[in-house]
Write an enzyme that holds these catalytic residues in place. Structure first.
Site, PDB file in Angstrom:
ATOM      1  N   PHE A   1      26.470  21.677 -52.590  1.00 51.68           N
ATOM      2  CA  PHE A   1      27.123  21.150 -53.790  1.00 51.68           C
ATOM      3  C   PHE A   1      28.506  21.805 -53.951  1.00 51.68           C
ATOM      4  CE2 PHE A   1      27.837  20.744 -58.381  1.00 51.68           C
ATOM      5  CZ  PHE A   1      27.636  19.385 -58.527  1.00 51.68           C
TER       6      PHE A   1
ATOM      7  N   ASP B   1      19.734  27.822 -54.486  1.00 53.43           N
ATOM      8  CA  ASP B   1      20.142  26.911 -55.555  1.00 53.43           C
ATOM      9  C   ASP B   1      18.989  25.930 -55.748  1.00 53.43           C
ATOM     10  OD1 ASP B   1      21.086  24.726 -56.998  1.00 53.43           O
ATOM     11  OD2 ASP B   1      23.139  24.981 -56.286  1.00 53.43           O
TER      12      ASP B   1
ATOM     13  N   TYR C   1      19.125  20.801 -66.945  1.00 52.54           N
ATOM     14  CA  TYR C   1      19.406  19.480 -67.543  1.00 52.54           C
ATOM     15  C   TYR C   1      19.016  18.328 -66.630  1.00 52.54           C
ATOM     16  CZ  TYR C   1      23.910  20.431 -65.173  1.00 52.54           C
ATOM     17  OH  TYR C   1      24.886  20.778 -64.273  1.00 52.54           O
ATOM     18  N   LYS C   2      18.455  18.643 -65.478  1.00 55.84           N
ATOM     19  CA  LYS C   2      17.979  17.594 -64.582  1.00 55.84           C
ATOM     20  C   LYS C   2      16.489  17.357 -64.877  1.00 55.84           C
ATOM     21  CE  LYS C   2      21.429  18.978 -61.145  1.00 55.84           C
ATOM     22  NZ  LYS C   2      22.274  17.783 -61.124  1.00 55.84           N
TER      23      LYS C   2
ATOM     24  N   ARG D   1      22.325   6.993 -55.483  1.00 57.67           N
ATOM     25  CA  ARG D   1      21.179   7.894 -55.627  1.00 57.67           C
ATOM     26  C   ARG D   1      20.153   7.297 -56.581  1.00 57.67           C
ATOM     27  NH1 ARG D   1      22.850  14.002 -56.758  1.00 57.67           N
ATOM     28  NH2 ARG D   1      23.612  13.022 -58.676  1.00 57.67           N
TER      29      ARG D   1
END
Lengths: 420, 420
Positions: free
Chosen positions: A141, A218, A243-244, A392
């Protein structure tokens, strides 16, 4: 037989499958606990921003009125000072396999990654000045890559880049070739943000350790959807998003894990009052707190960490294994539907086909995907787009049904057709 | 005449005064817009954690249901990506005298101070390696002191400590003696967290500039209660809290101000995706964004920055000058009541007596104050305690009445009597 007849039969078969899968899903009822579940909107981006549980509306209102408004500053003594640790321990227990006292809610993912990378790099350097390299892969990322680059520059280190194949992730051989007596720390993502590739975390951790390196995982795209065993797999350090799959709300603060055995030796650079041994002594010198509090800096973001508790309670209720089982079923179904409806339109599955190597989302590749995403959003079908050409399909296991998944993928097919 | 008679007469006089001041207060009605205003609780700690506006309850519920739950990931494109800048500009306009494009909501106060201090120190070092010192005073807030200490160590710099007199703050002469061609950056608080001393920010800024230093102002205890003119006073950098007088809720994210003229030359060390020139390009290399976005790192903490908007709207309605006028009246009244009721009990005013040198709180000193604070909290009278011996009477101008102030100070008198 015309194309339309073929489609109609095929669709009917897929609809039957979706319906059977929903009927057999032991955690199907949880979907109704989310805001918006009653609408026809298709949400394929819970891997980026999870839906809010309905319970969160009341939780926030109660917090403002009773806790913040009613207890006022006393709330800090009564519960808020402990909240980052209490929620951290809960994440450890229900989602990432970490014993108590090793996980804490802190700053943003980026800031926590910075603090832990700095702490790990500096400690390794102090122990052995030859350990100057940070290992990271080119498909990680952006924040992870940018941080490593900046830290190597400011600390006189070097970056060792692994050229990861997008779908295959960082292989054991690649990592083995990259680490050695020059390695300070390795930073890898457990689930790749583009392809959804799921790394073999225990094996890669072992390889880093064999070279005397520390490894920082991560967990942004795995926490809450893929089981993690931070303690059992020997993790040194980890950071993850809330928050995912943990549905903490836009910009909710991240969590950090530091294995007990490392805590006393690691010092992070942002020396603030909340990381000091005695917060309210406010003495002349900074002495870091024992345990995880030394990794905090400023006042804990209490309002931002409230919402995630509702999802953590759901995970606790049903267990991460059941969630992973549904996640695998959802991504398998997505691959099947894609092969049936989308492959004929030139759409490729850019994620691993083997569920054992796949996290909670499936990426579908086609040159028109940027335009397709924009068209879908207008119709309340919401995946997201990632360069290059990737749509996605995020499948948050607690809030996504198989019927919803099929409806969304049919909309993808129509949009690809329209854009081609 | 007995002590009791004297007290009764005195109290009656003070009550009349409080009542007259409330009647004449042009912004008195705003108090009713806060949660808990209808109770008899006395809140003297809005300088540490402001009360929630009632509007915040609805704002959060609406956000979860309609924005987060309804717009989902689309919310980022539609408004959240801009929110840190929109709220930052609003803080600039209504509270700190900053033109648009110079203020942003970011991380915690501590993390933002770290980023701006690092950016300023590194830029000064690059321009002139002789500038190795960071100047800070011994009475500054712990986070400020700890950060300076850590940054000096990690960057090969030095700390130049100013021994500030608690009540008099850092004087112009002291700063003039401390700065020179060796100074990189000066870090001072506009309002001192212990004594409430209000610094002469324009004069001190000029002294730092005359020495070629940059100055970073900590506005935590002034933003929202004392007018600040960041642009007009020539500030280089500033950071401030939003959970004190801006009522953003426990741990709400802080704001950073960077004067336009410095933005392009300053680089902060926590290189995350939100600070990159093109966030969603996710390219191989970090290039900092133009403008204030380069000072961001991770995903903006949207949920945490919602509440402060209700107070910013109130400040906009009545103006910061009216708020300061009430603040001065409240602190003047507190000094008067203290001289009348508390001085005979051995309580001293540890804050400046001249309102021009005083922020929004008054600190009262007595050896029993730690125990007094605990006793008061039990009675729903809520100041806070700061070593040594300091009872802080925080008087948030929007949510505090003169009657409330008198009631609270009478409770302080009773508690000091009981503890002595």
């Amino acid at each position: 037989m015309t194309t339309t007849d073929l489609d109609a039969t095929t669709i009917a078969g897929l609809e039957r499958t979706a319906s059977e899968l929903d009927a057999a899903d032991p955690i199907a009822a949880l979907r109704d606990e989310f805001v918006g579940a009653e609408t026809s909107l298709v949400y394929f981006d819970g891997n980026s921003l999870g839906r809010p549980p309905r319970a969160t509306v009341d939780r926030l209102a109660r917090f403002v009125t009773e806790e913040w408004g009613g207890r006022l500053i006393r709330g800090w003594d009564e519960s808020w000072m402990q909240l980052p640790f209490a929620i951290g321990d809960e994440i450890g227990r229900v989602a990432i396999g970490a014993g108590a006292g090793q996980t804490v809610i802190g700053d943003s993912t980026t800031v926590l990654l910075y603090k832990l990378l700095r702490a790990a790099f500096d400690a390794q350097q102090a122990a052995d000045p030859a350990r100057v390299e940070i290992v990271v892969d080119t498909d990680n990322f952006p924040t992870d890559r940018y941080l490593v680059d900046g830290i190597a520059r400011e600390r006189g280190g070097r970056v060792r880049w692994i050229e990861a194949d997008r779908a295959a992730g960082v292989t054991a051989d690649q990592l083995r070739a990259a680490v050695g007596p020059q390695t300070a720390v390795v930073l890898l993502s457990h689930v790749a943000y583009r392809s959804g590739h799921l790394a073999d975390a225990p094996a890669l951790t072992g390889i880093a350790h064999d070279a005397g390196a520390l490894i920082l995982w991560d967990l942004c795209h795995s926490a809450g959807s893929v089981p993690v065993e931070a303690d059992a797999w020997g993790f040194d350090l980890a950071v993850g998003c809330t928050y995912k799959y943990l549905n903490g709300g836009p910009g909710a603060p991240a969590f950090a894990y530091v294995a007990q055995r490392h805590q006393a030796a690691l010092a992070q650079p942002i020396q603030g009052w909340m990381g000091a041994a005695d917060v309210f002594a406010m003495g002349p010198e900074y002495r870091p707190a024992e345990g995880m509090r030394r990794f905090l800096s400023g006042t804990p973001p209490i309002v931002g960490m409230l919402a995630m508790q509702d999802t953590l309670a759901m995970i606790e209720r049903v267990g991460i294994e059941a969630i992973r089982a549904k996640s695998v079923a959802l991504t398998d179904f997505t691959v099947t539907v894609s092969d049936t409806l989308l492959a004929p339109l030139g759409v490729a599955v850019a994620s691993p086909r083997d569920a054992a190597e796949r996290g909670g989302h499936v990426t579908l590749s086609h040159p028109a995907m940027r335009a397709v995403t924009a068209a879908l959003w207008e119709q309340d079908v919401i995946p997201d787009y990632r360069d290059p050409e990737g749509l996605r399909i995020g499948l948050s296991p607690l809030s996504t049904s198989f019927a919803e998944t099929l409806a969304g993928l049919r909309a993808v097919a129509a949009a690809v057709r329209a854009a081609s």
